[in-house]
Design a protein around this motif. Structure first.
Motif, PDB file in Angstrom:
ATOM      1  N   SER A  63       0.825  -1.214   0.000  1.00 58.47           N
ATOM      2  CA  SER A  63       0.000   0.000   0.000  1.00 58.47           C
ATOM      3  C   SER A  63       0.857   1.261   0.000  1.00 58.47           C
ATOM      4  O   SER A  63       0.567   2.219  -0.718  1.00 58.47           O
ATOM      5  CB  SER A  63      -0.927   0.017   1.224  1.00 58.47           C
ATOM      6  N   ASP A  64       1.915   1.244   0.809  1.00 58.49           N
ATOM      7  CA  ASP A  64       2.813   2.407   0.849  1.00 58.49           C
ATOM      8  C   ASP A  64       3.489   2.623  -0.499  1.00 58.49           C
ATOM      9  O   ASP A  64       3.628   3.760  -0.958  1.00 58.49           O
ATOM     10  CB  ASP A  64       3.878   2.234   1.936  1.00 58.49           C
ATOM     11  N   LEU A  65       3.915   1.545  -1.152  1.00 53.13           N
ATOM     12  CA  LEU A  65       4.549   1.665  -2.460  1.00 53.13           C
ATOM     13  C   LEU A  65       3.583   2.221  -3.496  1.00 53.13           C
ATOM     14  O   LEU A  65       3.973   3.031  -4.343  1.00 53.13           O
ATOM     15  CB  LEU A  65       5.080   0.313  -2.936  1.00 53.13           C
ATOM     16  N   ALA A  66       2.333   1.789  -3.432  1.00 50.74           N
ATOM     17  CA  ALA A  66       1.327   2.237  -4.403  1.00 50.74           C
ATOM     18  C   ALA A  66       1.074   3.742  -4.299  1.00 50.74           C
ATOM     19  O   ALA A  66       0.637   4.369  -5.269  1.00 50.74           O
ATOM     20  CB  ALA A  66       0.024   1.469  -4.201  1.00 50.74           C
ATOM     21  N   LEU A  71       5.566   6.197  -9.705  1.00 54.26           N
ATOM     22  CA  LEU A  71       6.330   4.967  -9.645  1.00 54.26           C
ATOM     23  C   LEU A  71       5.417   3.773  -9.914  1.00 54.26           C
ATOM     24  O   LEU A  71       4.350   3.659  -9.319  1.00 54.26           O
ATOM     25  CB  LEU A  71       6.967   4.821  -8.260  1.00 54.26           C
ATOM     26  N   THR A  72       5.818   2.924 -10.826  1.00 55.31           N
ATOM     27  CA  THR A  72       5.104   1.677 -11.096  1.00 55.31           C
ATOM     28  C   THR A  72       5.873   0.569 -10.401  1.00 55.31           C
ATOM     29  O   THR A  72       7.089   0.445 -10.590  1.00 55.31           O
ATOM     30  CB  THR A  72       5.041   1.406 -12.614  1.00 55.31           C
ATOM     31  N   THR A  73       5.169  -0.224  -9.586  1.00 53.50           N
ATOM     32  CA  THR A  73       5.849  -1.213  -8.758  1.00 53.50           C
ATOM     33  C   THR A  73       5.164  -2.568  -8.829  1.00 53.50           C
ATOM     34  O   THR A  73       3.943  -2.656  -8.866  1.00 53.50           O
ATOM     35  CB  THR A  73       5.890  -0.743  -7.285  1.00 53.50           C
ATOM     36  N   SER A  74       5.994  -3.597  -8.825  1.00 54.56           N
ATOM     37  CA  SER A  74       5.525  -4.977  -8.758  1.00 54.56           C
ATOM     38  C   SER A  74       6.157  -5.619  -7.526  1.00 54.56           C
ATOM     39  O   SER A  74       7.351  -5.428  -7.276  1.00 54.56           O
ATOM     40  CB  SER A  74       5.954  -5.722 -10.022  1.00 54.56           C
TER      41      SER A  74
END
Length: 181
Positions: A63-66, A71-74
């Motif tokens: 959730s924090d990364l989103a 930034l696009t994150t996997s």
């Protein structure tokens, strides 16, 4: 301990690594390994992150990364590999030559045909010392596993590539940094 591979990319700007590592820390995670690079105007991050608590920490981390802007994150569970436990030989391969399409494919095809695994690889271009040509540069760390093609056979295949494509290839001994872990 659960481990996750995180891949993030976006337009380069100051603070990206700080924001991603802050999310790791807030979720009580630990960055075990990472690779980061600026590619022209973009920035990429690949990390192996471990969590010792429960799934809620991983969910909070996602959730924090989103919420990190631009930034696009996997995030996915790590594919634990026993390769580090097997007997293997490492070599560093440096390749250099005039830039043209297909060099990376030809090089990686030689490795594939010889059952050689790429541990890490960097490619780049640079101006040639003379003229207007561009040089293509490869710096690869490769692993020959037990039962893989011999070092001599790999050398012969790379020398053929060198001859056929007009490249300079150098094969150096390399001892992986396992002692640091």
């Amino acid at each position: 301990v659960s481990r996750y591979v995180i891949t993030s990319f976006g337009r380069d700007r100051k603070g990206i690594v700080n924001e991603v590592t802050a999310a790791v820390l807030a979720a009580r995670g630990n960055v075990e390994e990472s690779r980061m690079a600026r590619l022209r105007g973009d920035f990429t991050i690949t990390m192996l992150v471990s969590f010792v608590r429960d799934q809620s920490d991983v969910d909070a981390f996602k959730s924090d990364l989103a919420r990190i802007e631009g930034l696009t994150t996997s995030v996915r569970a790590s594919s634990e590999d026993d390769a580090a436990k097997t007997v293997s030989t490492h070599r560093r391969v440096l390749l250099r030559g005039n830039d043209f399409p297909g060099i990376t494919h030809a090089f990686t095809r030689v490795l594939f045909d010889r059952d050689v695994n790429i541990e890490s690889m960097t490619t780049d271009t640079a101006p040639a010392p003379f003229g207007t040509e561009r040089l293509f540069l490869v710096d690869a760390l490769v692993r020959l596993s037990a039962g893989a093609a011999s070092i001599d056979a790999l050398g012969a295949s790379l020398r053929a590539l060198e001859r056929d494509m007009g490249l300079d290839v150098e094969i150096l001994e390399h001892e992986p940094a396992k002692q640091l872990r």
